[in-house]
Design a protein around this motif. Sequence first.
Motif, mmCIF file in Angstrom:
data_model
loop_
_atom_site.group_PDB
_atom_site.id
_atom_site.type_symbol
_atom_site.label_atom_id
_atom_site.label_comp_id
_atom_site.label_asym_id
_atom_site.label_seq_id
_atom_site.Cartn_x
_atom_site.Cartn_y
_atom_site.Cartn_z
ATOM 1 N N MET A 1 -69.100 -26.739 -10.515
ATOM 2 C CA MET A 1 -70.135 -26.567 -11.540
ATOM 3 C C MET A 1 -69.806 -25.569 -12.499
ATOM 4 N N HIS A 2 -69.910 -25.629 -13.538
ATOM 5 C CA HIS A 2 -69.798 -24.678 -14.708
ATOM 6 C C HIS A 2 -70.542 -23.432 -14.241
ATOM 7 N N PRO A 3 -70.075 -21.878 -14.202
ATOM 8 C CA PRO A 3 -70.942 -20.904 -13.657
ATOM 9 C C PRO A 3 -72.047 -20.699 -14.538
ATOM 10 N N MET A 4 -72.227 -20.784 -15.541
ATOM 11 C CA MET A 4 -73.397 -20.727 -16.433
ATOM 12 C C MET A 4 -74.258 -21.704 -15.987
ATOM 13 N N LEU A 5 -73.935 -23.024 -15.906
ATOM 14 C CA LEU A 5 -74.738 -24.117 -15.356
ATOM 15 C C LEU A 5 -75.275 -23.732 -13.954
ATOM 16 N N ASN A 6 -74.702 -23.435 -13.027
ATOM 17 C CA ASN A 6 -74.879 -22.819 -11.751
ATOM 18 C C ASN A 6 -76.003 -22.045 -11.621
ATOM 19 N N ILE A 7 -75.883 -20.976 -12.670
ATOM 20 C CA ILE A 7 -77.217 -19.888 -12.694
ATOM 21 C C ILE A 7 -78.317 -20.346 -13.387
ATOM 22 N N ALA A 8 -78.008 -21.171 -14.367
ATOM 23 C CA ALA A 8 -79.269 -21.837 -15.103
ATOM 24 C C ALA A 8 -80.171 -22.707 -14.013
ATOM 25 N N VAL A 9 -79.296 -23.313 -12.887
ATOM 26 C CA VAL A 9 -79.855 -24.437 -12.122
ATOM 27 C C VAL A 9 -80.610 -23.396 -10.976
ATOM 28 N N ARG A 10 -80.003 -22.117 -10.694
ATOM 29 C CA ARG A 10 -80.617 -21.318 -10.015
ATOM 30 C C ARG A 10 -82.025 -20.706 -10.491
ATOM 31 N N ALA A 11 -81.884 -20.325 -11.589
ATOM 32 C CA ALA A 11 -83.231 -19.834 -12.495
ATOM 33 C C ALA A 11 -84.293 -20.800 -12.469
ATOM 34 N N ALA A 12 -83.742 -22.016 -12.542
ATOM 35 C CA ALA A 12 -84.948 -23.213 -12.591
ATOM 36 C C ALA A 12 -85.355 -23.449 -11.560
ATOM 37 N N ARG A 13 -84.507 -23.349 -10.239
ATOM 38 C CA ARG A 13 -85.187 -23.466 -8.982
ATOM 39 C C ARG A 13 -86.174 -22.299 -8.599
ATOM 40 N N GLN A 14 -85.899 -21.186 -9.123
ATOM 41 C CA GLN A 14 -86.779 -20.108 -8.826
ATOM 42 C C GLN A 14 -88.267 -20.349 -9.478
ATOM 43 N N ALA A 15 -88.098 -20.532 -10.656
ATOM 44 C CA ALA A 15 -89.400 -20.834 -11.584
ATOM 45 C C ALA A 15 -90.075 -22.267 -10.843
ATOM 46 N N GLY A 16 -89.357 -22.935 -10.606
ATOM 47 C CA GLY A 16 -89.738 -24.358 -10.100
ATOM 48 C C GLY A 16 -90.575 -23.890 -8.751
ATOM 49 N N ASN A 17 -90.201 -23.033 -8.017
ATOM 50 C CA ASN A 17 -90.827 -22.567 -6.686
ATOM 51 C C ASN A 17 -92.433 -22.183 -7.163
ATOM 52 N N LEU A 18 -92.583 -21.312 -8.033
ATOM 53 C CA LEU A 18 -93.825 -20.820 -8.568
ATOM 54 C C LEU A 18 -94.699 -22.122 -9.162
ATOM 55 N N ILE A 19 -93.926 -22.910 -9.681
ATOM 56 C CA ILE A 19 -94.678 -24.456 -10.258
ATOM 57 C C ILE A 19 -95.307 -25.157 -8.967
ATOM 58 N N ALA A 20 -94.545 -25.108 -8.149
ATOM 59 C CA ALA A 20 -94.689 -26.177 -7.021
ATOM 60 C C ALA A 20 -95.920 -25.450 -6.289
ATOM 61 N N ARG A 21 -95.845 -24.151 -6.082
ATOM 62 C CA ARG A 21 -96.912 -23.645 -5.259
ATOM 63 C C ARG A 21 -98.366 -23.631 -6.129
ATOM 64 N N ASN A 22 -98.368 -23.469 -7.193
ATOM 65 C CA ASN A 22 -99.314 -23.407 -7.958
ATOM 66 C C ASN A 22 -100.204 -24.364 -8.827
ATOM 67 N N ILE A 23 -99.441 -25.530 -8.859
ATOM 68 C CA ILE A 23 -99.826 -26.631 -9.665
ATOM 69 C C ILE A 23 -101.416 -26.990 -9.362
ATOM 70 N N GLY A 24 -102.176 -27.397 -10.455
ATOM 71 C CA GLY A 24 -103.454 -27.526 -10.074
ATOM 72 C C GLY A 24 -104.430 -26.509 -9.388
ATOM 73 N N GLN A 25 -103.882 -25.252 -8.756
ATOM 74 C CA GLN A 25 -104.913 -24.359 -8.184
ATOM 75 C C GLN A 25 -105.168 -23.314 -9.435
ATOM 76 N N GLN A 26 -106.115 -23.950 -10.004
ATOM 77 C CA GLN A 26 -106.765 -23.084 -11.254
ATOM 78 C C GLN A 26 -107.354 -21.734 -10.769
ATOM 79 N N ASP A 27 -107.706 -21.598 -9.601
ATOM 80 C CA ASP A 27 -108.063 -20.281 -9.047
ATOM 81 C C ASP A 27 -107.013 -19.215 -8.959
ATOM 82 N N ASN A 28 -105.799 -19.775 -8.889
ATOM 83 C CA ASN A 28 -104.687 -18.775 -8.754
ATOM 84 C C ASN A 28 -104.129 -18.323 -9.982
ATOM 85 N N PHE A 29 -104.586 -18.600 -11.246
ATOM 86 C CA PHE A 29 -103.850 -17.971 -12.453
ATOM 87 C C PHE A 29 -104.852 -18.130 -13.547
ATOM 88 N N GLU A 30 -104.531 -17.249 -14.651
ATOM 89 C CA GLU A 30 -105.312 -17.207 -15.649
ATOM 90 C C GLU A 30 -104.936 -18.227 -16.885
#
Length: 267
Positions: A1-30
């Motif tokens: 995998m292209h090194p820049m693509l690899n880092i972008a995938v890593r960043a997307a997964r880290q952000a995705g973890n936040l989304i998955a933990r909070n989706i629909g949980q309106q008491d958890n965010f502003e």
Amino acid sequence: MHPMLNIAVRAARQAGNLIARNIGQQDNFEITTKNKDDLVTSIDKQCEKVIVDTLMKSYRDHSFLTEEAGLLGNPDSEYQWVIDPIDGTTNFVQGISHCAVSIALRHNGKTEIGVVFDPVLNEMFTASRGEGAYLNSRRIRVSNRDSLDGAIIGTAFPTRYRDRMSAYLVLFSRLISNCADVRRMGSASLDLCYVACGRFDGYLEQGLKAWDFAAGELILREAGGITTDFAGEEGYVKSGNLVSGNPAMLRCLLKVCEAQTLPAILK
């Protein structure tokens, strides 16, 4: 995998973890309303920071165009990351499991890398210019449908341009009369990826921003698709008016867009 693509995938997964933990949980965010049809949450901002911080660790001299913070980093860099931390924020807020992280890298204005990650389904769409498009490391291609008969088309209504709605409804009526069905899902980056992997046969939408389509458009192109504006030209990069599909499907969609509806839609 292209090194820049690899880092972008890593960043997307880290952000995705936040989304998955909070989706629909309106008491958890502003939640803040930017416009009638445009929400931003504290999770959008957290995701954006995670992405930018991850990319900056390796590429401190690059620039970053983000939906929430705007332009960051070195504005004179040849490299620019285009980031939508949550494409489909309204879906995220409502607990509708159709949203994504979108990250693209442009070099001198040309998109070289695209990553779109759906954290709910754990689907990672990726592409590097000239190297094909992939879903979870499996090569993907656009559908081979050559007419609107039986086609499933993705779209969205022009909520940012409500004065164009009556003209768009004429287009929508013409479209639904000629295809099997239309889907309005609420995440442009995923719509483009769904065309790229053949789930949709085509897609059209107006008024998108660069972070909405930069990654998805490259993924679609590397999967054998084509994107133009509603007049069949390349102005979509500036206008954000996109029509996409395989070459035959694109011609069919452009034919639906022409005639009396086009001037009203693009005014």
